[in-house]
Design a protein around this motif. Sequence first.
Motif, PDB file in Angstrom:
ATOM      1  N   PRO A 440       0.767  -1.283  -0.028  1.00 44.30           N
ATOM      2  CA  PRO A 440       0.117  -0.054  -0.051  1.00 44.30           C
ATOM      3  C   PRO A 440       1.006   1.475   0.023  1.00 44.30           C
ATOM      4  CG  PRO A 440      -0.180  -1.204   2.165  1.00 44.30           C
ATOM      5  CD  PRO A 440       0.431  -2.397   1.354  1.00 44.30           C
ATOM      6  N   GLU A 441       1.907   1.567   0.753  1.00 39.36           N
ATOM      7  CA  GLU A 441       2.620   2.596   0.837  1.00 39.36           C
ATOM      8  C   GLU A 441       3.464   3.076  -0.530  1.00 39.36           C
ATOM      9  OE1 GLU A 441       6.186   4.565   3.430  1.00 39.36           O
ATOM     10  OE2 GLU A 441       5.200   2.707   4.379  1.00 39.36           O
ATOM     11  N   THR A 442       3.898   2.211  -1.133  1.00 38.96           N
ATOM     12  CA  THR A 442       4.707   2.138  -2.185  1.00 38.96           C
ATOM     13  C   THR A 442       3.832   2.336  -3.363  1.00 38.96           C
ATOM     14  OG1 THR A 442       6.774   1.015  -1.624  1.00 38.96           O
ATOM     15  CG2 THR A 442       6.321   1.191  -4.001  1.00 38.96           C
ATOM     16  N   TYR A 443       2.786   1.764  -3.218  1.00 40.88           N
ATOM     17  CA  TYR A 443       1.718   1.943  -4.468  1.00 40.88           C
ATOM     18  C   TYR A 443       1.155   3.202  -4.532  1.00 40.88           C
ATOM     19  CZ  TYR A 443      -2.483   0.952  -7.280  1.00 40.88           C
ATOM     20  OH  TYR A 443      -3.365   0.702  -8.477  1.00 40.88           O
ATOM     21  N   ASP A 444       0.707   3.669  -3.171  1.00 41.04           N
ATOM     22  CA  ASP A 444       0.157   4.917  -2.922  1.00 41.04           C
ATOM     23  C   ASP A 444       1.103   6.324  -3.565  1.00 41.04           C
ATOM     24  OD1 ASP A 444      -2.182   4.070  -2.147  1.00 41.04           O
ATOM     25  OD2 ASP A 444      -1.811   4.564  -0.229  1.00 41.04           O
ATOM     26  N   ARG A 445       2.371   5.940  -3.396  1.00 44.91           N
ATOM     27  CA  ARG A 445       3.175   6.921  -3.822  1.00 44.91           C
ATOM     28  C   ARG A 445       3.563   6.981  -5.271  1.00 44.91           C
ATOM     29  NH1 ARG A 445       9.458   7.108  -1.230  1.00 44.91           N
ATOM     30  NH2 ARG A 445      10.038   9.074  -2.885  1.00 44.91           N
ATOM     31  N   LEU A 446       3.339   5.650  -5.951  1.00 47.58           N
ATOM     32  CA  LEU A 446       3.449   5.529  -7.584  1.00 47.58           C
ATOM     33  C   LEU A 446       2.222   5.881  -8.052  1.00 47.58           C
ATOM     34  CD1 LEU A 446       4.735   1.807  -7.548  1.00 47.58           C
ATOM     35  CD2 LEU A 446       6.120   3.929  -8.361  1.00 47.58           C
ATOM     36  N   VAL A 447       0.986   5.923  -7.504  1.00 48.60           N
ATOM     37  CA  VAL A 447      -0.218   6.459  -8.058  1.00 48.60           C
ATOM     38  C   VAL A 447      -0.130   8.161  -8.060  1.00 48.60           C
ATOM     39  CG1 VAL A 447      -2.667   6.887  -7.711  1.00 48.60           C
ATOM     40  CG2 VAL A 447      -2.040   4.771  -7.253  1.00 48.60           C
ATOM     41  N   ALA A 448       0.478   8.698  -7.046  1.00 50.20           N
ATOM     42  CA  ALA A 448       0.665  10.251  -7.080  1.00 50.20           C
ATOM     43  C   ALA A 448       1.431  10.541  -8.257  1.00 50.20           C
ATOM     44  CB  ALA A 448       1.281  10.668  -5.723  1.00 50.20           C
ATOM     45  N   LEU A 449       2.776   9.589  -8.403  1.00 46.33           N
ATOM     46  CA  LEU A 449       3.370  10.017  -9.659  1.00 46.33           C
ATOM     47  C   LEU A 449       2.660   9.878 -10.901  1.00 46.33           C
ATOM     48  CD1 LEU A 449       6.779   8.288  -8.724  1.00 46.33           C
ATOM     49  CD2 LEU A 449       6.362  10.898  -8.923  1.00 46.33           C
ATOM     50  N   LYS A 450       1.912   8.683 -11.048  1.00 48.36           N
ATOM     51  CA  LYS A 450       1.111   8.640 -12.207  1.00 48.36           C
ATOM     52  C   LYS A 450       0.192   9.832 -12.513  1.00 48.36           C
ATOM     53  CE  LYS A 450      -0.281   5.408 -15.531  1.00 48.36           C
ATOM     54  NZ  LYS A 450       0.478   4.846 -16.375  1.00 48.36           N
ATOM     55  N   ASN A 451      -0.596  10.087 -11.364  1.00 46.31           N
ATOM     56  CA  ASN A 451      -1.354  11.381 -11.449  1.00 46.31           C
ATOM     57  C   ASN A 451      -0.785  12.514 -12.160  1.00 46.31           C
ATOM     58  OD1 ASN A 451      -3.671   9.917 -10.481  1.00 46.31           O
ATOM     59  ND2 ASN A 451      -3.131  10.636  -8.288  1.00 46.31           N
ATOM     60  N   ARG A 452       0.636  12.681 -11.784  1.00 45.66           N
ATOM     61  CA  ARG A 452       1.433  13.836 -12.444  1.00 45.66           C
ATOM     62  C   ARG A 452       1.910  13.663 -13.642  1.00 45.66           C
ATOM     63  NH1 ARG A 452       7.007  15.891  -9.694  1.00 45.66           N
ATOM     64  NH2 ARG A 452       7.322  17.243 -10.955  1.00 45.66           N
ATOM     65  N   PHE A 453       2.502  12.517 -14.040  1.00 46.07           N
ATOM     66  CA  PHE A 453       3.216  12.215 -15.208  1.00 46.07           C
ATOM     67  C   PHE A 453       2.275  11.839 -16.396  1.00 46.07           C
ATOM     68  CE2 PHE A 453       6.808  12.853 -12.122  1.00 46.07           C
ATOM     69  CZ  PHE A 453       7.210  13.897 -12.869  1.00 46.07           C
ATOM     70  N   ASP A 454       1.227  10.847 -15.950  1.00 44.62           N
ATOM     71  CA  ASP A 454       0.378  10.252 -17.056  1.00 44.62           C
ATOM     72  C   ASP A 454      -0.911   9.945 -16.588  1.00 44.62           C
ATOM     73  OD1 ASP A 454      -0.199   8.725 -19.168  1.00 44.62           O
ATOM     74  OD2 ASP A 454       0.636   6.718 -18.473  1.00 44.62           O
ATOM     75  N   PRO A 455      -1.768  11.258 -16.324  1.00 43.76           N
ATOM     76  CA  PRO A 455      -2.865  11.184 -15.651  1.00 43.76           C
ATOM     77  C   PRO A 455      -3.988  10.538 -16.590  1.00 43.76           C
ATOM     78  CG  PRO A 455      -2.334  13.454 -16.852  1.00 43.76           C
ATOM     79  CD  PRO A 455      -1.068  12.717 -16.417  1.00 43.76           C
ATOM     80  N   ASP A 456      -3.784  10.387 -18.185  1.00 43.05           N
ATOM     81  CA  ASP A 456      -4.736   9.724 -18.878  1.00 43.05           C
ATOM     82  C   ASP A 456      -4.323   8.236 -18.919  1.00 43.05           C
ATOM     83  OD1 ASP A 456      -6.261  12.060 -19.091  1.00 43.05           O
ATOM     84  OD2 ASP A 456      -5.009  12.849 -20.846  1.00 43.05           O
ATOM     85  N   ASN A 457      -3.353   7.829 -18.219  1.00 45.33           N
ATOM     86  CA  ASN A 457      -3.093   6.574 -18.433  1.00 45.33           C
ATOM     87  C   ASN A 457      -2.609   5.962 -19.922  1.00 45.33           C
ATOM     88  OD1 ASN A 457      -2.279   4.118 -17.164  1.00 45.33           O
ATOM     89  ND2 ASN A 457      -4.257   3.349 -16.943  1.00 45.33           N
TER      90      ASN A 457
END
Length: 470
Positions: A440-457
């Motif tokens: 959970p901790e690493t995953y949430d941090r990765l999601v935050a990066l995803k939101n910033r660098f690839d928000p449309d996936n």
Amino acid sequence: MTSMQQDGEIDLALQALRPRLAGSVIEPHDPLYDEARAVWNGMIDVRPRALVRAGSVGDIDHVLRTARTTGLPLAIRGGGHNIAGHGTVQGGLVLELGQLRSVEVDVAQRLVTVEPGATLADVDRATAQHGLVVPLGVISATGVAGLTLGGGVGWLTRSCGLSLDVLDSAEVITAAGEHLHASEEQNADLFWGLRGGGGNFGVVSSFTFRARHLPTAVLGGNFFYRPAHWKGALAAFDQWTQDVPDEMNSIVTFLVLPPDMGMGDEPWLIIGFAWVAENQQAGLELIGQLRNAAPPDQEEVGPTAWVDWQSAMDSLFPKGSRGYWKNISFSRMDDSAIDVLVGFASEVTWSGTGIDIHHMEGAFARVPEGETAFPNRSSKYWLNIYGFWQDPADDERLSAFARKAHGLMQPFGGHGQYVNFLGVETGQNAVDAARQAYGPETYDRLVALKNRFDPDNLFRINHNIPPTAG
């Protein structure tokens, strides 16, 4: 818009793409299409709308722009050895980087800069001649890009750490077309995510690694044990690993060996080891300690060139092999764990499935938990159950065996999974794969990066970390 109108717009977009490229566009009507669409895992049989063989790094921008404007799902293919088949996509656009294989070695600075299509063999050939080495995997046909972005477990894990641990910097092209330099000093948050987070944040157009000194010859070898001696060999191996220095790297393998090795058709337990230090006598003494504790039925030990050692098992994994993989970390090698391991390993009486136990610790374990996105630094061992069979009729049975063996090891398992050892998953299993792999901790941090660098996936054909909505 009707599907016919959409198809027409895609055709126009691909026509407009062709003259902008240094490389080529391959579509279903092209003679090279079937060869180009094939990936390493023969179980993955999909038909992309088009493949682009990049002829230069500049082609990456054009392909990303085309993917954004057409809405075609996008797959990125580096060296093409991904077990889950993420280097292709049904009905979508494949960016194939396999022709971009340049390796530049700065001997004075011990820096190695690698293009995204390079394989382990490309890097090893370039570095070994200068007495240098970059810690990579165990099969020389493996692509450096995917290996590094997911982790990089290999023959030098204890001596040098993972491939991502020696990554000095990366050049990244994001979904929005930004060109970013990622390192500890610049875009450090992105650099953290690249080291373990897979291809979720952009296309890495260049990797720069810190190389290490390579001895003139590596002391390599294998101890072979018949099934009657497996329990004793595993117990002795676990005891032996309590005190071995970082220079000793080892992998335990259960395998029916290829016929050309002349070892018969029974399964073997093989303790493979690579001593990576100039003082070979010290390595021989350590190997002798294991030999005395668990005398092998057969053995081979001696100095070998690094490029030969790194490619010794390549023939076991030809392109087109079919496979499903599962992995788990663990630390206990007591009687209970050994009984379970020997129990399911004894069932592997066919050629086409192997079981590896990587001894971790050493330099790998001294990297603090959370310093990179790799999920687990504390487990002593990492187990991989891997398939490489040829007959489609074996798909269901041998995939089921991997799942069963993985399930039997769960009582001994540590947290996290290694994404490069994750096989093909579908449905909810695919959705949950990344969350379960990272915790959970690493995953949430990765999601935050995803939101910033690839928000449309845009980069979703991978062990995907979806952005959060809103």
